[in-house]
Design an enzyme around this catalytic site. Sequence first.
Site, PDB file in Angstrom:
ATOM      1  N   HIS A 159     -18.450   4.566  62.706  1.00 49.53           N
ATOM      2  CA  HIS A 159     -17.563   3.858  61.671  1.00 49.53           C
ATOM      3  C   HIS A 159     -18.519   2.987  60.635  1.00 49.53           C
ATOM      4  O   HIS A 159     -18.101   1.996  59.989  1.00 49.53           O
ATOM      5  CB  HIS A 159     -16.626   2.732  62.541  1.00 49.53           C
ATOM      6  CG  HIS A 159     -17.343   1.850  63.304  1.00 49.53           C
ATOM      7  ND1 HIS A 159     -17.690   1.912  64.505  1.00 49.53           N
ATOM      8  CD2 HIS A 159     -17.574   0.558  62.866  1.00 49.53           C
ATOM      9  CE1 HIS A 159     -18.121   0.993  65.006  1.00 49.53           C
ATOM     10  NE2 HIS A 159     -18.136   0.125  64.162  1.00 49.53           N
ATOM     11  N   GLU A 219     -16.250 -12.314  70.900  1.00 56.36           N
ATOM     12  CA  GLU A 219     -16.747 -11.911  69.671  1.00 56.36           C
ATOM     13  C   GLU A 219     -16.814 -13.093  68.442  1.00 56.36           C
ATOM     14  O   GLU A 219     -17.645 -13.168  67.756  1.00 56.36           O
ATOM     15  CB  GLU A 219     -15.990 -10.458  68.994  1.00 56.36           C
ATOM     16  CG  GLU A 219     -16.038  -9.626  70.083  1.00 56.36           C
ATOM     17  CD  GLU A 219     -17.725  -8.919  70.487  1.00 56.36           C
ATOM     18  OE1 GLU A 219     -18.371  -9.271  69.663  1.00 56.36           O
ATOM     19  OE2 GLU A 219     -17.951  -8.540  71.599  1.00 56.36           O
ATOM     20  N   GLY A 272     -15.994   5.596  72.490  1.00 56.49           N
ATOM     21  CA  GLY A 272     -14.864   5.859  73.470  1.00 56.49           C
ATOM     22  C   GLY A 272     -14.689   5.080  74.613  1.00 56.49           C
ATOM     23  O   GLY A 272     -15.175   3.810  74.647  1.00 56.49           O
ATOM     24  N   GLU A 282     -10.119   1.678  73.441  1.00 57.97           N
ATOM     25  CA  GLU A 282     -10.023   1.033  74.670  1.00 57.97           C
ATOM     26  C   GLU A 282      -8.591   0.877  74.981  1.00 57.97           C
ATOM     27  O   GLU A 282      -7.707   0.698  74.101  1.00 57.97           O
ATOM     28  CB  GLU A 282     -10.809  -0.232  74.935  1.00 57.97           C
ATOM     29  CG  GLU A 282     -12.245  -0.277  74.519  1.00 57.97           C
ATOM     30  CD  GLU A 282     -13.089   0.454  75.419  1.00 57.97           C
ATOM     31  OE1 GLU A 282     -12.620   0.880  76.592  1.00 57.97           O
ATOM     32  OE2 GLU A 282     -14.272   1.059  75.112  1.00 57.97           O
ATOM     33  N   HIS A 315     -17.778  -5.547  69.384  1.00 56.72           N
ATOM     34  CA  HIS A 315     -18.850  -6.221  68.666  1.00 56.72           C
ATOM     35  C   HIS A 315     -18.698  -6.902  67.503  1.00 56.72           C
ATOM     36  O   HIS A 315     -17.673  -6.624  66.664  1.00 56.72           O
ATOM     37  CB  HIS A 315     -20.237  -5.263  68.540  1.00 56.72           C
ATOM     38  CG  HIS A 315     -19.712  -3.954  67.532  1.00 56.72           C
ATOM     39  ND1 HIS A 315     -20.191  -2.694  67.750  1.00 56.72           N
ATOM     40  CD2 HIS A 315     -19.342  -3.871  66.326  1.00 56.72           C
ATOM     41  CE1 HIS A 315     -20.065  -2.048  66.647  1.00 56.72           C
ATOM     42  NE2 HIS A 315     -19.158  -2.691  65.932  1.00 56.72           N
ATOM     43  N   HIS A 339     -25.595 -14.072  73.720  1.00 53.01           N
ATOM     44  CA  HIS A 339     -24.735 -13.917  75.139  1.00 53.01           C
ATOM     45  C   HIS A 339     -25.296 -15.042  75.873  1.00 53.01           C
ATOM     46  O   HIS A 339     -26.808 -15.565  75.893  1.00 53.01           O
ATOM     47  CB  HIS A 339     -25.249 -12.476  75.811  1.00 53.01           C
ATOM     48  CG  HIS A 339     -24.527 -11.631  75.094  1.00 53.01           C
ATOM     49  ND1 HIS A 339     -24.835 -10.148  75.138  1.00 53.01           N
ATOM     50  CD2 HIS A 339     -23.251 -11.529  74.391  1.00 53.01           C
ATOM     51  CE1 HIS A 339     -23.936  -9.495  74.424  1.00 53.01           C
ATOM     52  NE2 HIS A 339     -22.894 -10.188  74.130  1.00 53.01           N
TER      53      HIS A 339
HETATM   54 ZN   LIG Z   1     -21.117 -10.191  72.833  1.00 56.25          ZN
HETATM   55 ZN   LIG Z   2     -18.748  -1.904  64.075  1.00 49.12          ZN
END
Ligand SMILES: [Zn+2]
Ligand SMILES: [Zn+2]
Length: 442
Positions: free
Chosen positions: A186, A237, A193, A215, A200, A246
């Site tokens: 994209h 996110e 998938g 999902e 993200h 993280h």
């Molecule tokens: Zn993350």
């Molecule tokens: Zn993206």
Amino acid sequence: MGNIGNDAKLSSIDSIKQLKGCCEKGSKAQGLHQLKLYLSRFGYLNYQNTLDHGNTEDENFDNELEAALKSYQDYYRLNATGTLDGPTISQMVKPRCGLPDKKPYIHGSKSPRIVPHFKFFPPTFRWPASKAQYTYAFSPNYPAKHIPPVDRAFNQWAIGTHFFKFSKIPDFKHADLKISFEKRKHGDVDFDGPGLTLAHAFAPTDGRLHFDIEESWSDGPKTDYMSFDLESAAVHEIGHLFGLDHSDDPNAIMFATMDPGVKKGLNADDIKGIKRIRERLRTAQSRQKSYADRRRSDLEFQVGDRVLLKVSPWKGVIRFRKRGKLGPRYIGPFTVLARVGKVAYRLELPAVLGQIHSTFHVSQLRKCLADETAHIPLDDIQVDESLNYVERPVAVIDRKVKRLRRREIGIVKVQWQHRKGSEWTWEPEAEMREHYPELFSD
Ligand SMILES: [Zn+2]
Ligand SMILES: [Zn+2]
């Protein structure tokens, strides 16, 4: 990373699963290259860093793979065995955020730099420290049922931080934060998938947040054991949108993996992280502001202020070379009579400077400070109409021989009249002898 098809992805997770309990350093096994790809994708393995000639394509269990495994196990608080034990494999196949846990280092650079193929991390721009109000918008094709959980996620951040304020606007293009559902290839980093990568988001100030549409997402206050809670994923996110990485705290919302059927919210670790970022921003900003204030007060004068006027040592008798250049000096103080336009001032000059035009650009002026070491008394020097004066040498304090390519020349260290002890220049001895024989008593 190419476009990973569903079958390819399944086989990659399957081949990692099949590695459980397998092989040790020095051996080979089918599927190890998939493991290497996984570890490099999430920031644990970087062959650019090593002198070894390993790569992610072969199936060798090399030193770097072992080190990457240990680092992964360490991050996820598993036993750092460097082997493919059960707990490690189970952690690896868990659904997770698409962003790497660690930012890889580039070989040969001491400061952390980002390997270009991780498009997630552009140079770390930050939102302006003063910015508290952010707009967000959903893409035009965004499914309406998925809006409320994301609204609630923004609300969590607003309440948790007591700082951020969010307003939802319809203008997707111009919103600070842009939320959309995406599929496979994209335009940035591909989704894969169902499973593995769920969502993200991009570091400041990009503002894009993407969920993987393939999902099974749950929107309600409760989630079933097969679905991922959209609100929890959104809170995670949004943290990235504000520059959070993280966390290795499994209770933090910024922990990278996510289990289906589980609802999570901000915890103390997350709040601490965002406060640290805000603190850094504020410090940087106040440093900038005080610098700007200082400059402004240096550059602005009031009628009646006493200021100094910059004069330049004249390059008459001795031509000052680039290397032996003398800095400007200041004369005065003089009283400001008027401001002329935005950047000039008229000064009250004594009769002895009568030949000088009395309006000066602000760059030629300077505040008269109490402890003024650059200041020279007016009757000590003669200033011409271009504000130049002749600086005289007062002593030769050292001498040596300088070796040039074909000959040697004598040079002398010269102390100048209106200079402090540390300000001297090296000059050719012959030239100085010619113009200032009185300096050489021998
Ligand atoms: Zn993350
Ligand atoms: Zn993206």
